[in-house]
Motif scaffolding. Structure first.
Motif, PDB file in Angstrom:
ATOM      1  N   SER A  18       2.308  17.992 -12.310  1.00 40.22           N
ATOM      2  CA  SER A  18       1.337  17.216 -13.088  1.00 40.22           C
ATOM      3  C   SER A  18       2.041  16.255 -14.035  1.00 40.22           C
ATOM      4  O   SER A  18       1.611  15.106 -14.197  1.00 40.22           O
ATOM      5  N   CYS A  19       3.105  16.708 -14.649  1.00 34.75           N
ATOM      6  CA  CYS A  19       3.855  15.841 -15.572  1.00 34.75           C
ATOM      7  C   CYS A  19       4.489  14.673 -14.825  1.00 34.75           C
ATOM      8  O   CYS A  19       4.438  13.525 -15.285  1.00 34.75           O
ATOM      9  N   ILE A  20       5.081  14.963 -13.665  1.00 38.63           N
ATOM     10  CA  ILE A  20       5.718  13.910 -12.879  1.00 38.63           C
ATOM     11  C   ILE A  20       4.673  12.921 -12.379  1.00 38.63           C
ATOM     12  O   ILE A  20       4.877  11.700 -12.408  1.00 38.63           O
ATOM     13  N   LEU A  21       3.530  13.445 -11.940  1.00 35.90           N
ATOM     14  CA  LEU A  21       2.464  12.572 -11.459  1.00 35.90           C
ATOM     15  C   LEU A  21       1.970  11.648 -12.566  1.00 35.90           C
ATOM     16  O   LEU A  21       1.726  10.455 -12.332  1.00 35.90           O
ATOM     17  N   PHE A  22       1.841  12.183 -13.767  1.00 30.68           N
ATOM     18  CA  PHE A  22       1.394  11.358 -14.891  1.00 30.68           C
ATOM     19  C   PHE A  22       2.380  10.219 -15.154  1.00 30.68           C
ATOM     20  O   PHE A  22       1.975   9.078 -15.393  1.00 30.68           O
ATOM     21  N   LEU A  23       3.677  10.519 -15.083  1.00 28.54           N
ATOM     22  CA  LEU A  23       4.691   9.478 -15.294  1.00 28.54           C
ATOM     23  C   LEU A  23       4.588   8.392 -14.225  1.00 28.54           C
ATOM     24  O   LEU A  23       4.718   7.203 -14.510  1.00 28.54           O
ATOM     25  N   PHE A  24       4.357   8.814 -12.964  1.00 31.42           N
ATOM     26  CA  PHE A  24       4.223   7.841 -11.884  1.00 31.42           C
ATOM     27  C   PHE A  24       2.957   7.003 -12.027  1.00 31.42           C
ATOM     28  O   PHE A  24       2.873   5.899 -11.478  1.00 31.42           O
ATOM     29  N   LEU A  60      -0.447   1.914  -7.282  1.00 33.32           N
ATOM     30  CA  LEU A  60      -0.898   3.158  -6.657  1.00 33.32           C
ATOM     31  C   LEU A  60      -0.345   3.288  -5.236  1.00 33.32           C
ATOM     32  O   LEU A  60      -0.006   4.397  -4.797  1.00 33.32           O
ATOM     33  N   ALA A  61      -0.250   2.164  -4.527  1.00 35.77           N
ATOM     34  CA  ALA A  61       0.334   2.192  -3.183  1.00 35.77           C
ATOM     35  C   ALA A  61       1.791   2.647  -3.245  1.00 35.77           C
ATOM     36  O   ALA A  61       2.247   3.446  -2.410  1.00 35.77           O
ATOM     37  N   VAL A  62       2.525   2.153  -4.230  1.00 35.17           N
ATOM     38  CA  VAL A  62       3.919   2.570  -4.417  1.00 35.17           C
ATOM     39  C   VAL A  62       3.982   4.061  -4.734  1.00 35.17           C
ATOM     40  O   VAL A  62       4.858   4.785  -4.225  1.00 35.17           O
ATOM     41  N   LEU A  63       3.072   4.541  -5.555  1.00 36.95           N
ATOM     42  CA  LEU A  63       3.012   5.962  -5.903  1.00 36.95           C
ATOM     43  C   LEU A  63       2.842   6.819  -4.655  1.00 36.95           C
ATOM     44  O   LEU A  63       3.577   7.793  -4.440  1.00 36.95           O
ATOM     45  N   VAL A  64       1.873   6.472  -3.821  1.00 38.01           N
ATOM     46  CA  VAL A  64       1.604   7.265  -2.616  1.00 38.01           C
ATOM     47  C   VAL A  64       2.783   7.200  -1.648  1.00 38.01           C
ATOM     48  O   VAL A  64       3.177   8.214  -1.062  1.00 38.01           O
ATOM     49  N   LEU A  65       3.364   6.022  -1.489  1.00 38.37           N
ATOM     50  CA  LEU A  65       4.525   5.886  -0.613  1.00 38.37           C
ATOM     51  C   LEU A  65       5.703   6.719  -1.110  1.00 38.37           C
ATOM     52  O   LEU A  65       6.428   7.333  -0.316  1.00 38.37           O
ATOM     53  N   ALA A  66       5.900   6.736  -2.427  1.00 36.64           N
ATOM     54  CA  ALA A  66       7.016   7.489  -3.004  1.00 36.64           C
ATOM     55  C   ALA A  66       6.872   8.983  -2.756  1.00 36.64           C
ATOM     56  O   ALA A  66       7.872   9.686  -2.578  1.00 36.64           O
ATOM     57  N   HIS A  67       5.628   9.470  -2.746  1.00 37.31           N
ATOM     58  CA  HIS A  67       5.406  10.910  -2.611  1.00 37.31           C
ATOM     59  C   HIS A  67       5.180  11.358  -1.172  1.00 37.31           C
ATOM     60  O   HIS A  67       5.577  12.464  -0.797  1.00 37.31           O
ATOM     61  N   ASN A  68       4.547  10.517  -0.365  1.00 32.01           N
ATOM     62  CA  ASN A  68       4.167  10.955   0.980  1.00 32.01           C
ATOM     63  C   ASN A  68       4.893  10.218   2.095  1.00 32.01           C
ATOM     64  O   ASN A  68       4.685  10.530   3.262  1.00 32.01           O
ATOM     65  N   GLY A  69       5.720   9.242   1.751  1.00 32.82           N
ATOM     66  CA  GLY A  69       6.545   8.588   2.760  1.00 32.82           C
ATOM     67  C   GLY A  69       5.833   7.505   3.547  1.00 32.82           C
ATOM     68  O   GLY A  69       4.650   7.202   3.336  1.00 32.82           O
ATOM     69  N   GLY A  70       6.575   6.915   4.507  1.00 37.14           N
ATOM     70  CA  GLY A  70       6.086   5.777   5.267  1.00 37.14           C
ATOM     71  C   GLY A  70       4.890   6.071   6.140  1.00 37.14           C
ATOM     72  O   GLY A  70       4.125   5.161   6.482  1.00 37.14           O
ATOM     73  N   GLN A  71       4.690   7.358   6.538  1.00 34.22           N
ATOM     74  CA  GLN A  71       3.552   7.681   7.383  1.00 34.22           C
ATOM     75  C   GLN A  71       2.223   7.411   6.683  1.00 34.22           C
ATOM     76  O   GLN A  71       1.195   7.215   7.332  1.00 34.22           O
ATOM     77  N   SER A  72       2.257   7.351   5.343  1.00 32.32           N
ATOM     78  CA  SER A  72       1.028   7.085   4.598  1.00 32.32           C
ATOM     79  C   SER A  72       0.586   5.633   4.707  1.00 32.32           C
ATOM     80  O   SER A  72      -0.508   5.282   4.254  1.00 32.32           O
ATOM     81  N   LEU A  73       1.430   4.781   5.311  1.00 32.53           N
ATOM     82  CA  LEU A  73       1.014   3.404   5.551  1.00 32.53           C
ATOM     83  C   LEU A  73      -0.149   3.343   6.538  1.00 32.53           C
ATOM     84  O   LEU A  73      -0.924   2.383   6.557  1.00 32.53           O
ATOM     85  N   LEU A  74      -0.269   4.372   7.363  1.00 35.65           N
ATOM     86  CA  LEU A  74      -1.403   4.465   8.287  1.00 35.65           C
ATOM     87  C   LEU A  74      -2.539   5.283   7.689  1.00 35.65           C
ATOM     88  O   LEU A  74      -3.439   5.717   8.408  1.00 35.65           O
ATOM     89  N   ALA A 226     -12.004   4.701  -8.646  1.00 38.90           N
ATOM     90  CA  ALA A 226     -12.029   5.153  -7.257  1.00 38.90           C
ATOM     91  C   ALA A 226     -10.636   5.152  -6.651  1.00 38.90           C
ATOM     92  O   ALA A 226     -10.206   6.138  -6.029  1.00 38.90           O
ATOM     93  N   GLN A 227      -9.910   4.064  -6.849  1.00 38.28           N
ATOM     94  CA  GLN A 227      -8.594   3.943  -6.221  1.00 38.28           C
ATOM     95  C   GLN A 227      -7.591   4.947  -6.780  1.00 38.28           C
ATOM     96  O   GLN A 227      -6.810   5.530  -6.029  1.00 38.28           O
ATOM     97  N   VAL A 228      -7.615   5.170  -8.079  1.00 38.49           N
ATOM     98  CA  VAL A 228      -6.652   6.116  -8.644  1.00 38.49           C
ATOM     99  C   VAL A 228      -6.985   7.552  -8.213  1.00 38.49           C
ATOM    100  O   VAL A 228      -6.082   8.351  -7.943  1.00 38.49           O
ATOM    101  N   LEU A 229      -8.267   7.882  -8.099  1.00 36.88           N
ATOM    102  CA  LEU A 229      -8.635   9.228  -7.658  1.00 36.88           C
ATOM    103  C   LEU A 229      -8.281   9.445  -6.187  1.00 36.88           C
ATOM    104  O   LEU A 229      -7.806  10.522  -5.801  1.00 36.88           O
ATOM    105  N   ILE A 230      -8.495   8.431  -5.365  1.00 35.96           N
ATOM    106  CA  ILE A 230      -8.120   8.548  -3.950  1.00 35.96           C
ATOM    107  C   ILE A 230      -6.604   8.687  -3.809  1.00 35.96           C
ATOM    108  O   ILE A 230      -6.113   9.486  -3.012  1.00 35.96           O
ATOM    109  N   ALA A 231      -5.852   7.928  -4.609  1.00 37.17           N
ATOM    110  CA  ALA A 231      -4.390   8.019  -4.564  1.00 37.17           C
ATOM    111  C   ALA A 231      -3.909   9.390  -5.020  1.00 37.17           C
ATOM    112  O   ALA A 231      -3.046  10.005  -4.378  1.00 37.17           O
ATOM    113  N   VAL A 232      -4.458   9.881  -6.127  1.00 39.46           N
ATOM    114  CA  VAL A 232      -4.069  11.209  -6.622  1.00 39.46           C
ATOM    115  C   VAL A 232      -4.433  12.289  -5.606  1.00 39.46           C
ATOM    116  O   VAL A 232      -3.668  13.231  -5.375  1.00 39.46           O
TER     117      VAL A 232
END
Length: 251
Positions: A18-24, A60-74, A226-232
């Protein structure tokens, strides 16, 4: 004792995550605050205005990519990138249809992600409530579309806009329906918030209500929420295995 140690380890993992996510998320909070602070007039479209508007979603796109990798582009990361492109298009009124098309692709990518194993379905009791809400959404969406028809037909581009809006409404309601049936409450609320944002926008764009500063604030507040909740939600989903067990890693 092993069970107690495992439970304590899981609590520490959740707290650290949670702390790391908040920083991101700090770039998102800063950039979205900057958007509302500058509040660039809509009658002054520019590349700067487009950059300010889309930067929170790009973060937020950078956040998701950083945590879930390139497969999240799809999936969600790709949806966020297309959403950012849609934000840029909507800066210029003449690109409204282009923006709607780009957001439609974003909803398709969100749907793809929500159908994956990481977004396992709700329990049967919760699923019943989600099903009732989903049916209500579809009925409301159909009613809203027919309510907007007279306003659409007054526009010079009605021949293209009328069927395009129908397709778009099907996609966003499908995205929201799938979000409601995931195990992540943040994802469900994010889908509903996105739907609310688009409803508020359509009422203003199509002349149902007069465009006001307060109306724009409602649209953008619910949109960024909406976008931040979907990303989280996607980050949380990425930290679990297909059978719902938490991965032994920090984010």
């Amino acid at each position: 004792m092993d069970i107690l140690e495992t439970d304590a380890y899981d609590r520490r993992q959740r707290r650290n995550s949670s702390c790391i996510l908040f920083l991101f998320l700090l770039p998102f909070f800063v950039s979205s605050s900057l958007y509302f602070y500058l509040w660039i007039p809509q009658n002054a479209p520019s590349l700067f205005a487009a950059a300010v508007k889309c930067s929170p979603v790009l973060s937020l796109a950078v956040l998701v990519l950083a945590h879930n990798g390139g497969q999240s582009l799809l999936g969600v990361a790709g949806g966020l990138l297309f959403s950012a492109c849609g934000d840029c298009c909507l800066i210029w009124p003449e690109l409204f249809l282009h923006g709607m098309a780009v957001f439609a692709v974003a909803h398709l990518l969100y749907c793809t992600s929500f159908l994956s194993e990481r977004y396992s379905s709700l329990s049967s009791s919760s699923s019943s409530s989600a099903l009732f809400l989903s049916i209500s959404l579809w009925l409301t969406g159909i009613g809203t579309y027919f309510y907007l028809l007279p306003f659409l037909q007054k526009r010079t581009d009605s021949a293209i806009l009328t069927p395009a809006l129908g397709v778009y409404m099907v996609l966003i309601i499908a995205m929201t329906t799938l979000a409601l049936h995931t195990r992540w409450s943040v994802t469900a609320v994010g889908g509903l918030s996105f739907l609310l944002s688009d409803l508020a926008l359509s009422l203003q764009v199509f002349g149902v209500v007069d465009p006001l500063a307060e109306g724009r604030a409602v649209v953008m507040t619910t949109y960024y929420l909406a976008q931040v909740l979907i990303a989280v939600g996607d980050v949380k989903a990425g930290s679990y295995t297909g059978d719902g067990l938490r991965k032994r890693k920090i984010m």
